[in-house]
Design an enzyme around this catalytic site. Structure first.
Site, PDB file in Angstrom:
ATOM      1  CG  HIS A 153      -3.639   3.630  -7.127  1.00 20.95           C
ATOM      2  ND1 HIS A 153      -4.921   3.720  -6.638  1.00 20.95           N
ATOM      3  CD2 HIS A 153      -2.942   2.874  -6.229  1.00 20.95           C
ATOM      4  CE1 HIS A 153      -4.999   3.064  -5.486  1.00 20.95           C
ATOM      5  NE2 HIS A 153      -3.812   2.536  -5.211  1.00 20.95           N
ATOM      6  CD  GLU A 174      -1.850   2.415   2.018  1.00 21.27           C
ATOM      7  OE1 GLU A 174      -3.028   2.753   1.799  1.00 21.27           O
ATOM      8  OE2 GLU A 174      -0.878   2.830   1.337  1.00 21.27           O
ATOM      9  CG  ASP A 217       0.117   1.668  -3.855  1.00 18.74           C
ATOM     10  OD1 ASP A 217      -0.996   1.797  -4.387  1.00 18.74           O
ATOM     11  OD2 ASP A 217       0.336   1.990  -2.664  1.00 18.74           O
ATOM     12  CG  ASP A 218       0.230   5.282  -5.990  1.00 24.21           C
ATOM     13  OD1 ASP A 218      -0.677   5.590  -6.786  1.00 24.21           O
ATOM     14  OD2 ASP A 218       0.015   4.818  -4.852  1.00 24.21           O
TER      15      ASP A 218
HETATM   16  N1  ADE Z   1      -4.451   6.106  -3.916  1.00 19.95           N
HETATM   17  C1  ADE Z   1      -3.310   5.956  -4.599  1.00 19.95           C
HETATM   18  N2  ADE Z   1      -2.435   5.237  -3.890  1.00 19.95           N
HETATM   19  C2  ADE Z   1      -3.043   4.893  -2.728  1.00 19.95           C
HETATM   20  C3  ADE Z   1      -2.670   4.150  -1.591  1.00 19.95           C
HETATM   21  N3  ADE Z   1      -1.479   3.581  -1.478  1.00 19.95           N
HETATM   22  N4  ADE Z   1      -3.548   4.039  -0.583  1.00 19.95           N
HETATM   23  C4  ADE Z   1      -4.739   4.609  -0.664  1.00 19.95           C
HETATM   24  N5  ADE Z   1      -5.147   5.325  -1.712  1.00 19.95           N
HETATM   25  C5  ADE Z   1      -4.307   5.469  -2.740  1.00 19.95           C
HETATM   26 ZN    ZN Z   2      -3.078   1.544  -3.559  1.00 15.53          ZN
END
Ligand code: ADE
Ligand code: ZN
Length: 332
Positions: free
Chosen positions: A18, A199, A277-278
């Protein structure tokens, strides 16, 4: 070459990142200051101390607050450019980045402002760093179907700049079925489809993503493991899972990396890939994720190569490019 050297040497594609989740505290401070926007932290250290998550929602609250300082096209450019520099360090040669337009349009930022900033960084990344990229627009699943339809309308004039449509944000209580009709419209418009599922949410959400949204990839999907029939379907259909190990650890999807199922899934023949991911929030970019998995689960060189090959096979690049990168990996 030992495994750590191989991890650094492997060309990789990142399929689950993201762009708002790559926002490093230093850049967040800089942009907040130049836009005269207050953030509830006095220092970079204070921001980092706030990154103490216990589940997905506790992370999302902080992630959306951080994104509030992004206003101008240049802000989105700077955000994406900083991520591309990390890609270059980690030998990520291709990336398919999520962006969350609703996080910005809700605050009055134009869709075009977001897209043009990101797009310009993508062009520069190709020209200056040799990194190819695509953009994936995600709907925020905690918002309404109507809101997602509106966002899809806003995206249509930029169709040629957006490869796929995805689904993210708070999973539990917001199943893929909530967005079945929006995704049907997105498919008709020619977008490829991905969705976060499995998730925190149950295997049923993965079934829905497959059957109702007709996804090309599942984002995360690690809870598919709880349903043998689902796992067999993923194997049979060679459905990619974009797994994010450090994210799963930070958000307490797994208690310890030694308990992560990615190695077992790989050995069972599931098409798993490694992603960040982040990364600003979860303690590492692509290579940190590979290194953490390797340190906990001790993968062989062939398995590490397979993960990198999977990333290109599951990507949306053309087959000649795929074959080129796979051949490079096989020669290492
Ligand atoms: N938005 C940013 N990271 C996310 C994640 N791991 N799961 C769901 N939405 C997200
Ligand atoms: Zn994600």
């Amino acid at each position: 070459m030992n495994q750590v050297e191989l991890i650094r040497a492997l060309p990789k594609a990142e399929l689950h990142v993201h762009i708002e989740g790559t926002f490093e505290p230093e850049l967040m401070f800089e942009i907040a200051q130049r836009n005269h926007i207050q953030i509830p932290y006095q220092s970079v250290e204070e921001i980092k101390q706030a990154y103490n998550f216990h589940n997905l929602q506790s992370f999302l609250d902080i992630y959306y607050a951080g994104a509030n300082v992004l206003v101008h096209e240049q802000d989105f450019y700077d955000l994406a450019w900083a991520y591309f520099e990390k890609c270059a360090e980690d030998k990520v040669v291709h990336t398919e980045m999520f962006f969350d337009p609703q996080t910005h349009t809700e605050r009055g930022v134009e869709f075009a402002t977001v897209l043009n900033g990101l797009k310009r960084a993508c062009t520069d990344a190709k020209d200056k760093l040799g990194i190819s990229s695509q953009l994936i627009m995600c709907f925020l699943r905690h918002l309404s179907e109507e809101d997602a339809f509106k966002t899809l309308e806003q995206a249509l004039p930029f169709k040629h700049d957006i490869i796929a449509v995805g689904l993210d944000s708070s999973e539990v209580g917001h199943p893929p079925s909530k967005f079945e009709r929006v995704f049907a419209k997105a498919r008709e418009a020619g977008f490829l489809i991905v969705a976060h599922a499995g998730e925190e949410g149950p295997p049923e959400y993965v079934w829905e993503a497959l059957d109702l949204l007709q996804v090309n990839r599942i984002d995360h999907g690690v809870r598919s493991d709880e349903d043998p029939a689902l796992l067999q379907r993923l194997i049979d259909e060679k459905m990619p899972l974009t797994v994010c190990p450090l994210s799963n650890l930070k958000l307490c999807v797994v208690e310890d990396m030694t308990e992560h199922n990615i190695h077992r899934l790989l050995k069972q023949g599931v098409h798993v890939t490694i992603n960040s991911d982040d990364p600003s929030y979860f303690g590492g970019y692509m290579n940190d994720n590979f290194l953490a998995v390797h340190a906990a689960l001790n993968l062989s060189n062939d398995e590490l190569k397979q993960l990198a090959i999977n990333s290109f096979e599951a990507s949306f690049i053309d087959s000649a490019e795929k074959q080129k990168w796979i051949a490079t990996i096989q020669q290492l």
